[in-house]
Scaffold this active site. Sequence first.
Site, mmCIF file in Angstrom:
data_model
loop_
_atom_site.group_PDB
_atom_site.id
_atom_site.type_symbol
_atom_site.label_atom_id
_atom_site.label_comp_id
_atom_site.label_asym_id
_atom_site.label_seq_id
_atom_site.Cartn_x
_atom_site.Cartn_y
_atom_site.Cartn_z
ATOM 1 N N CYS A 2 0.818 -1.213 0.000
ATOM 2 C CA CYS A 2 0.000 0.000 0.000
ATOM 3 C C CYS A 2 0.856 1.269 0.000
ATOM 4 C CB CYS A 2 -0.882 0.042 1.232
ATOM 5 S SG CYS A 2 -1.868 -1.419 1.477
ATOM 6 N N ARG A 27 4.975 0.208 -5.969
ATOM 7 C CA ARG A 27 4.923 -0.628 -4.773
ATOM 8 C C ARG A 27 3.963 -1.803 -4.929
ATOM 9 N NH1 ARG A 27 6.708 2.495 -0.098
ATOM 10 N NH2 ARG A 27 5.383 1.299 1.283
ATOM 11 N N TRP A 73 -3.136 -2.585 -1.404
ATOM 12 C CA TRP A 73 -2.791 -3.962 -1.781
ATOM 13 C C TRP A 73 -3.562 -4.831 -0.807
ATOM 14 C CZ3 TRP A 73 -0.368 -8.398 0.116
ATOM 15 C CH2 TRP A 73 0.159 -9.279 -0.839
ATOM 16 N N ASN A 99 -1.691 1.791 5.976
ATOM 17 C CA ASN A 99 -0.853 0.692 5.487
ATOM 18 C C ASN A 99 -0.569 -0.209 6.680
ATOM 19 O OD1 ASN A 99 -0.709 2.162 3.176
ATOM 20 N ND2 ASN A 99 1.489 2.589 3.282
ATOM 21 N N GLY A 100 -0.539 -1.517 6.450
ATOM 22 C CA GLY A 100 -0.209 -2.437 7.540
ATOM 23 C C GLY A 100 -1.411 -3.285 7.898
ATOM 24 N N GLU A 485 18.385 -16.811 -9.075
ATOM 25 C CA GLU A 485 17.928 -15.455 -9.354
ATOM 26 C C GLU A 485 17.360 -15.353 -10.778
ATOM 27 O OE1 GLU A 485 17.116 -13.017 -7.759
ATOM 28 O OE2 GLU A 485 17.232 -11.314 -9.104
ATOM 29 N N LYS A 489 13.523 -14.278 -11.641
ATOM 30 C CA LYS A 489 13.200 -13.147 -12.528
ATOM 31 C C LYS A 489 12.207 -13.582 -13.592
ATOM 32 C CE LYS A 489 14.150 -10.551 -10.758
ATOM 33 N NZ LYS A 489 14.852 -10.315 -9.543
ATOM 34 N N GLU A 492 8.600 -14.300 -12.044
ATOM 35 C CA GLU A 492 7.822 -13.194 -11.500
ATOM 36 C C GLU A 492 7.332 -12.216 -12.566
ATOM 37 O OE1 GLU A 492 9.922 -11.048 -8.454
ATOM 38 O OE2 GLU A 492 11.728 -10.919 -9.640
ATOM 39 N N HIS A 508 19.284 -35.722 -9.493
ATOM 40 C CA HIS A 508 18.551 -36.255 -8.339
ATOM 41 C C HIS A 508 17.059 -35.959 -8.424
ATOM 42 C CE1 HIS A 508 22.298 -37.364 -6.425
ATOM 43 N NE2 HIS A 508 22.761 -36.153 -6.706
ATOM 44 N N LYS A 607 6.356 -4.216 -4.252
ATOM 45 C CA LYS A 607 7.775 -3.874 -4.201
ATOM 46 C C LYS A 607 8.321 -3.967 -2.790
ATOM 47 C CE LYS A 607 11.638 -2.544 -5.992
ATOM 48 N NZ LYS A 607 12.386 -3.613 -6.680
HETATM 49 C C1 F6R Z 1 12.314 -10.169 -6.630
HETATM 50 C C2 F6R Z 1 11.920 -9.265 -5.592
HETATM 51 C C3 F6R Z 1 11.565 -9.813 -4.250
HETATM 52 C C4 F6R Z 1 12.358 -9.062 -3.181
HETATM 53 C C5 F6R Z 1 11.932 -9.516 -1.782
HETATM 54 C C6 F6R Z 1 12.757 -8.856 -0.700
HETATM 55 O O1 F6R Z 1 12.601 -9.510 -7.813
HETATM 56 O O2 F6R Z 1 11.880 -8.092 -5.788
HETATM 57 O O3 F6R Z 1 11.811 -11.179 -4.194
HETATM 58 O O4 F6R Z 1 13.705 -9.301 -3.386
HETATM 59 O O5 F6R Z 1 10.583 -9.215 -1.589
HETATM 60 O O6 F6R Z 1 12.634 -7.481 -0.752
HETATM 61 P P1 F6R Z 1 13.659 -6.515 -0.054
HETATM 62 O O7 F6R Z 1 14.982 -6.709 -0.693
HETATM 63 O O8 F6R Z 1 13.107 -5.159 -0.262
HETATM 64 O O9 F6R Z 1 13.708 -6.909 1.402
#
Ligand code: F6R
Length: 612
Positions: A2, A27, A73, A99-100, A485, A489, A492, A508, A607
């Site tokens: 949010c 976000r 959100w 928010n929260g 990673e 990517k 997502e 395995h 985000k």
């Molecule tokens: C992947 C991504 C998420 C964040 C995760 C941790 O592209 O953005 O997996 O890496 O939510 O977020 P932070 O680094 O902000 O603690």
Amino acid sequence: MCGIVAYIGNRDAYPILIKGLHRLEYRGYDSAGICLLNEQLTIYKCKGKVSDLEHYVKAKNMAGHLGMAHTRWATHGEPNQVNAHPHYSQNKKLAIIHNGIIENYAPLRSELISRGYSFVSETDTEVLIHLIEDIMTNESVDLVEALRIALNQVIGAYAIVILSKDNPDMILAARKGSPMVIGIGKDEFFIASDATPIVEYTNNVVYMDDEEIAIIQKEKELKIITITNKRKTPYIEKLEISLNALEKEGFDHFMLKEIYEQPRSIRDSMRGRLHLDKGLVILGGIREYEQKLMNARRIIITACGTSWHAGLVGEYLIEELARIPVEVEYSSEFRYRNPVLSEEDVVIAISQSGETADTLAAIELAKSKGATVLGICNVVGSSIARATHAGVYTHAGPEIGVASTKAFTAQVAVLTLLALQIAQKKGTIPQSRFHQMLSELNVIPEKVEQTLAINEQIKKIANIYKDVKNSLYLGRGYNFPVALEGALKLKEISYIHAEGYPAAEMKHGPIALIDEYMPVVVIATRKGTYEKVISNIQEVKARKGKIIAIINTGDKTVQGLADHCIEIPETEEFLNPLLATIPLQLLSYHIAVMRNCNVDQPRNLAKSVTVE
Ligand code: F6R
């Protein structure tokens, strides 16, 4: 998650609020709303995007010099117009955005219903505003006092803003566990959940602390009290974000812009820290904790998602270079599993946003057990940066694309510096070798630049594989976290199922998945376990799998085996993640664009994940 933005001053609030909501779109959210105070408290809200809200209010009177807006959100109740924020109190004299999560909202709601309150939404937020109204009515106290009493009754996390019809020159804000920044202009204030909506108006900001209430009045000094009614002096800090960092600057998407920024962001993460001339690494932010780190019995890295992957690279780096045992923990698991921790342990929390709820909780747990906790964060002044004993900022600049790219490589750059700094102090690397390592690290930004030149080739590969349903990413050693990673990517942003595995683990289990439709991305750079990875490639080929290999320039061996080869410059093995990650970011990006996915705001993702 949010987003909050609010304004009080002499300008028209609406354009500031809408622009602020656009800035906060990154976000992640599913509905948006706005409230203006202009004799009445008027609320407009709708499901969907901020642009839908703009469209919805087009013909309405949006006048007013005081207002607040929100992107939601969904947590409690589905994303729809009714559950969107702001919410009125029952008498419609108050409105709130939040928010929260209010964890004890259910008993509070039942209590309020028994006292005659009715609820229009399913949200926990509406409980809070009814509770404040109830306290004002029954205890005959003013709004500030009612808010203070209410916040002593709620359990959970919040960043809230409240407007009151009877207090037309005042905004109240409060926070606990969810960020809130107040921008201070001339006779005006800007309130937001992060600095992005504020930066174009003022550089002077106050980051609120947990359990603080801000009383923000037009043309008056900012007043802050705690929920235990202690007066606090606002600490004004300078914002260092440039406005350009919040714009796409000619790129189609923020993600692409941020991928291309990496030569700069890695360089910025090392600036003033890597002293090639003196053969030194100095991370000023953790200087006081250098001895503690050197003598650590164990280092525990805690993080989520991409930051957790950076943590895994950190494990390889610190163990190999500095010879200290490292464990890497998902924050969400660590916080609930009663880990064995002592004062000799150093915990490193990694977070781009600095607001991830699970990582914050892991930090509090580690501190409660006596461990020293250091942070590696990107967002200056964020909750994690403030909750840790000390830390190092990554200086990647604002990351707007939801999929993390430049923050990852900046985190890895900082972890590399950290490992080298401890290694140097401990004497685990001979000085001449140390010098070689520093020299190579110093040229990494140029090599990232060279790596980016493969973009067009990757686009062609993306076009071939854009419609696959599944994919596998393999790597070993330093390239194993890179494989994880790369897979994250892809899933997502393109919604293609992708799994990352240590290459040798394939036999395995995952090998059962391989057939002529399965693309397997293999990071097969020279050095380390290169020969072994070649055997893994052969195992895939024997089962007709398609190989996309990330190789070092001119590697004829893998070229003879793989269906597609993407060449990247050669570097030291421990620096490979900084280069090998780039083609995987680009591959995901192009596939997602070709599938018409919303690259910068993928579905369901946020985000900064401020709920657990
Ligand atoms: C992947 C991504 C998420 C964040 C995760 C941790 O592209 O953005 O997996 O890496 O939510 O977020 P932070 O680094 O902000 O603690």
